[in-house]
Motif scaffolding. Structure first.
Motif, PDB file in Angstrom:
ATOM      1  N   PRO A 164       0.813  -1.227   0.000  1.00 35.51           N
ATOM      2  CA  PRO A 164       0.000   0.000   0.000  1.00 35.51           C
ATOM      3  C   PRO A 164       0.847   1.278   0.000  1.00 35.51           C
ATOM      4  O   PRO A 164       1.927   1.326   0.575  1.00 35.51           O
ATOM      5  CB  PRO A 164      -0.803  -0.113   1.300  1.00 35.51           C
ATOM      6  N   GLN A 165       0.292   2.291  -0.652  1.00 28.67           N
ATOM      7  CA  GLN A 165       0.865   3.635  -0.633  1.00 28.67           C
ATOM      8  C   GLN A 165      -0.136   4.543   0.082  1.00 28.67           C
ATOM      9  O   GLN A 165      -1.315   4.575  -0.272  1.00 28.67           O
ATOM     10  CB  GLN A 165       1.147   4.118  -2.063  1.00 28.67           C
ATOM     11  N   ILE A 166       0.334   5.262   1.101  1.00 27.56           N
ATOM     12  CA  ILE A 166      -0.540   5.969   2.042  1.00 27.56           C
ATOM     13  C   ILE A 166      -0.385   7.484   1.912  1.00 27.56           C
ATOM     14  O   ILE A 166       0.738   7.999   1.844  1.00 27.56           O
ATOM     15  CB  ILE A 166      -0.188   5.556   3.497  1.00 27.56           C
ATOM     16  N   ASP A 167      -1.514   8.160   1.868  1.00 26.52           N
ATOM     17  CA  ASP A 167      -1.489   9.624   1.906  1.00 26.52           C
ATOM     18  C   ASP A 167      -0.935  10.046   3.265  1.00 26.52           C
ATOM     19  O   ASP A 167      -1.457   9.636   4.309  1.00 26.52           O
ATOM     20  CB  ASP A 167      -2.903  10.175   1.702  1.00 26.52           C
ATOM     21  N   CYS A 219       5.986  15.800   2.198  1.00 21.87           N
ATOM     22  CA  CYS A 219       5.971  14.674   1.256  1.00 21.87           C
ATOM     23  C   CYS A 219       4.516  14.268   1.045  1.00 21.87           C
ATOM     24  O   CYS A 219       3.683  14.411   1.950  1.00 21.87           O
ATOM     25  CB  CYS A 219       6.790  13.516   1.829  1.00 21.87           C
ATOM     26  N   ASP A 220       4.166  13.779  -0.138  1.00 24.59           N
ATOM     27  CA  ASP A 220       2.765  13.469  -0.445  1.00 24.59           C
ATOM     28  C   ASP A 220       2.325  12.095   0.057  1.00 24.59           C
ATOM     29  O   ASP A 220       1.274  11.963   0.682  1.00 24.59           O
ATOM     30  CB  ASP A 220       2.531  13.544  -1.957  1.00 24.59           C
ATOM     31  N   GLU A 221       3.116  11.073  -0.255  1.00 27.73           N
ATOM     32  CA  GLU A 221       2.720   9.702   0.083  1.00 27.73           C
ATOM     33  C   GLU A 221       3.924   8.938   0.619  1.00 27.73           C
ATOM     34  O   GLU A 221       5.077   9.294   0.349  1.00 27.73           O
ATOM     35  CB  GLU A 221       2.190   8.973  -1.162  1.00 27.73           C
ATOM     36  N   VAL A 222       3.629   7.874   1.354  1.00 27.76           N
ATOM     37  CA  VAL A 222       4.698   7.005   1.860  1.00 27.76           C
ATOM     38  C   VAL A 222       4.335   5.552   1.591  1.00 27.76           C
ATOM     39  O   VAL A 222       3.161   5.190   1.459  1.00 27.76           O
ATOM     40  CB  VAL A 222       4.943   7.212   3.373  1.00 27.76           C
ATOM     41  N   GLN A 223       5.391   4.752   1.536  1.00 26.54           N
ATOM     42  CA  GLN A 223       5.242   3.316   1.301  1.00 26.54           C
ATOM     43  C   GLN A 223       6.321   2.619   2.124  1.00 26.54           C
ATOM     44  O   GLN A 223       7.484   3.001   2.079  1.00 26.54           O
ATOM     45  CB  GLN A 223       5.424   3.033  -0.200  1.00 26.54           C
ATOM     46  N   GLY A 224       5.951   1.620   2.888  1.00 30.61           N
ATOM     47  CA  GLY A 224       6.972   0.942   3.675  1.00 30.61           C
ATOM     48  C   GLY A 224       6.385   0.114   4.800  1.00 30.61           C
ATOM     49  O   GLY A 224       5.168   0.108   5.048  1.00 30.61           O
ATOM     50  N   PHE A 225       7.266  -0.576   5.512  1.00 28.04           N
ATOM     51  CA  PHE A 225       6.846  -1.507   6.554  1.00 28.04           C
ATOM     52  C   PHE A 225       6.153  -0.813   7.739  1.00 28.04           C
ATOM     53  O   PHE A 225       5.466  -1.473   8.515  1.00 28.04           O
ATOM     54  CB  PHE A 225       8.058  -2.279   7.084  1.00 28.04           C
ATOM     55  N   TYR A 226       6.336   0.492   7.893  1.00 29.67           N
ATOM     56  CA  TYR A 226       5.678   1.189   8.998  1.00 29.67           C
ATOM     57  C   TYR A 226       4.164   0.997   8.907  1.00 29.67           C
ATOM     58  O   TYR A 226       3.472   0.835   9.922  1.00 29.67           O
ATOM     59  CB  TYR A 226       6.028   2.680   9.009  1.00 29.67           C
ATOM     60  N   TYR A 227       3.656   1.036   7.671  1.00 30.98           N
ATOM     61  CA  TYR A 227       2.221   0.835   7.474  1.00 30.98           C
ATOM     62  C   TYR A 227       1.895  -0.609   7.099  1.00 30.98           C
ATOM     63  O   TYR A 227       0.986  -1.205   7.663  1.00 30.98           O
ATOM     64  CB  TYR A 227       1.694   1.791   6.400  1.00 30.98           C
ATOM     65  N   ALA A 228       2.623  -1.150   6.121  1.00 31.19           N
ATOM     66  CA  ALA A 228       2.278  -2.508   5.677  1.00 31.19           C
ATOM     67  C   ALA A 228       3.392  -3.097   4.806  1.00 31.19           C
ATOM     68  O   ALA A 228       4.031  -2.386   4.034  1.00 31.19           O
ATOM     69  CB  ALA A 228       0.975  -2.494   4.883  1.00 31.19           C
TER      70      ALA A 228
END
Length: 559
Positions: free
Chosen positions: A325-328, A530-539
């Protein structure tokens, strides 16, 4: 049947009667020119050296002026290529002793002046045929551009060199021009030919006790008879000195060294070992050479197994698409995902991308895998639409091999239409390494963007960046590589990421930070807008069914 042109021979004979006999024996088969002494013979050589197929030299007993003539012929680069047959009169003992001297002076054959017509014709025919075969072989065994041995000729002569130096230690070295195709696209083939010829000359000057050959378009290989261990600093200095004068500034050459070679192996295998070592430092900016180790061979065997298994794995759909997932960053809403491929074998074991992606990138199979993943994502989006579920945009990697493929735009547009999914539901990620080919892929990417696909630059900051490609290609999003995010809580790292985000905003591009694993990293990125994040912090990346469930739960929380 058309008669072939007669070969030209020079007969050097002082005795007029003997000359007439030779002329009558040979005039039907050969075009003959004659000389009565050595001076006249040298003058005729000057005039006809490029046309002559043979010299027939009558030698008096004891040998006198003829020796000087032969020495002059042997000392001249052009003359020495013309084969010589000598004719001698005298006792059997005198002739044997004379023959030994003449052979040392490069004489190809010798006959007694009994003037046996059939014998003389046969000897001349054989010597000319042997010389012409040798000339043809030498033309084939030499590279047309550099004049070095070809790889096949190198294999042949290297085996001979090892046989005659069985007690000596040897090393085999492969030198490979880094990013040859990229340099060629930037500078053109003429300039690349200059670089290759320059390197060939530089290496030829240094290889004094061994063999040197051109290997493929971008490499050289050398077998060196040298018991001395290569000195690290001397090697570094030599590499740098060679490149200082190279016709292309910034060109890099990587070296693979196979020391203490196993002489029972084929030369081709030894060359592969050295080349394998060179590949390990191809992306290393701190070191230009590496030594072959047995571990490299084991990895090569493993990689070969990975390569050989590709077709079956594809047919049996062992490659599975996972979604991260990519998160706002403000709302924490799932607004997209990246499609990542995993290899789940039939026995249940998992092969992770780091094991197979580099292999398929190297051998070109990655293009088929890219398309396979793209099709799977299209099917996933199709299911979402058919189930009346709101889709989120899924980004798919487009490797360098795929981006450079001529029909990539037409093929991907066709697949999306066949599945009746909007192009806007799929984004295409192009890595930095592919983006540097911006001029070559611009037309293809413009077709894709025009069709509705969004274009992302992936792994920004992971390696060589062409900032010009950010303006030449229609990127809508920039993805900051995890290698930069890892240092975002440090002063220098923070400044670098901040500047990248500012640059993206100026270019009207969204920013996605990859590899976000901690709350501290997330907070820093929030401050930088920054607009969006992707990584293990979320999923972590997850299978399709888990991803769909994750998105639904996220939407429920947003209500």
């Amino acid at each position: 049947m058309m008669q072939t042109e007669k070969r030209k021979i020079l007969i050097m004979e002082k005795d007029r009667e003997n000359l007439n006999i030779l002329f009558s024996i040979l005039e039907n088969q050969y075009e003959i020119i004659t000389a009565e002494d050595e001076k006249a013979g040298l003058n005729l050589l000057e005039e006809y050296c490029e046309e002559l197929s043979l010299i027939l030299l009558s030698v008096s007993m004891p040998v006198s002026n003829e020796i000087e003539f032969l020495k002059k012929v042997q000392g001249d680069r052009l003359f020495s290529n013309i084969p010589i047959i000598t004719i001698t009169a005298g006792s059997e003992t005198d002739i044997k002793l004379t023959c030994l001297d003449l052979l040392d002076l490069g004489v190809a054959d010798h006959v007694r002046n009994t003037y046996d017509a059939e014998l003389i014709r046969k000897r001349i025919q054989n010597v000319i045929r042997l010389k012409e075969s040798s000339t043809t072989l030498k033309a084939v065994e030499r590279d047309g551009l550099t004049g070095l041995y070809t790889e096949q000729a190198f294999f042949h002569y290297a085996r001979q060199l090892m046989r005659f130096n069985s007690g000596k230690e040897m090393k085999l070295i492969v030198a490979k021009i880094k990013d040859f195709e990229l340099l060629n696209s930037i500078h053109g083939m003429k300039k690349m030919d200059e670089l290759v010829c320059y390197l060939a000359s530089a290496y030829d000057e240094r290889v004094k006790s061994g063999l040197l050959a051109k290997r493929g378009r971008d490499s050289f290989v050398s077998l060196v008879c040298d018991k001395n261990t290569l000195d690290h600093q001397e090697l570094v200095d030599t590499v740098n000195k060679i490149l200082e004068r190279a016709p292309i500034t910034g060109a890099k050459v990587k070296y693979g060294i196979y020391e203490n070679i196993d002489k029972n192996l084929s030369i081709a295998t030894m060359s592969d070992y050295a080349s394998m070592a060179a590949e390990t430092v191809m992306e290393n900016y701190d070191c230009d050479y590496a030594y072959y180790t047995k571990e490299m061979a084991q990895k090569r065997i493993y990689d070969q197994m990975i390569e050989n298994s590709f077709a079956d794995a594809l047919d049996h759909q062992e490659f599975v698409v996972y979604y991260q997932p990519q998160i706002d960053i403000v709302t924490e809403k799932v607004i997209g995902a990246e499609a990542l491929v995993r290899w789940k074998k039939s026995d249940g074991s998992m092969v992770y991308p780091g094991k197979f992606i580099p292999v398929y990138e190297k051998d070109g199979l990655i293009r088929k895998l890219d398309e396979y993943v793209f099709r799977k994502v299209c099917l996933m989006q199709k299911r979402m639409i058919e189930q009346s579920k709101k889709w989120v945009a899924i980004s798919v990697n487009l490797s360098r091999s795929s981006a450079l493929y001529e029909n990539v735009a037409e093929q991907y547009i066709k697949i999306a239409k066949e599945n009746k999914v909007p192009a806007a539901s799929i984004s295409l990620e192009i890595t930095e390494s592919a983006a540097v080919y911006s001029k070559r892929i611009k037309k293809k990417t413009e077709q894709l963007v025009k069709a509705g696909f969004a274009l992302h630059v992936d792994d920004f900051g992971s390696g060589y960046s062409s900032l010009a490609s950010l303006t030449e290609l229609s990127f809508s999003t920039l993805k900051i590589d995890k290698s930069l995010i890892d240092h975002i809580c440090e002063d220098r790292g923070k400044t670098l990421v901040e500047q990248v985000i500012m640059l993206s905003k100026v270019l009207n591009m969204k920013v996605i930070a990859e590899g976000v694993e901690t709350k501290e990293q997330l907070e820093e990125l929030r401050k930088m807008k920054c607009d969006e994040v992707q990584g293990f912090y979320y999923a972590q990346p997850m299978p399709e069914n888990e991803f769909v469930e994750y998105v639904e739960k996220n939407r429920q929380r947003q209500k």
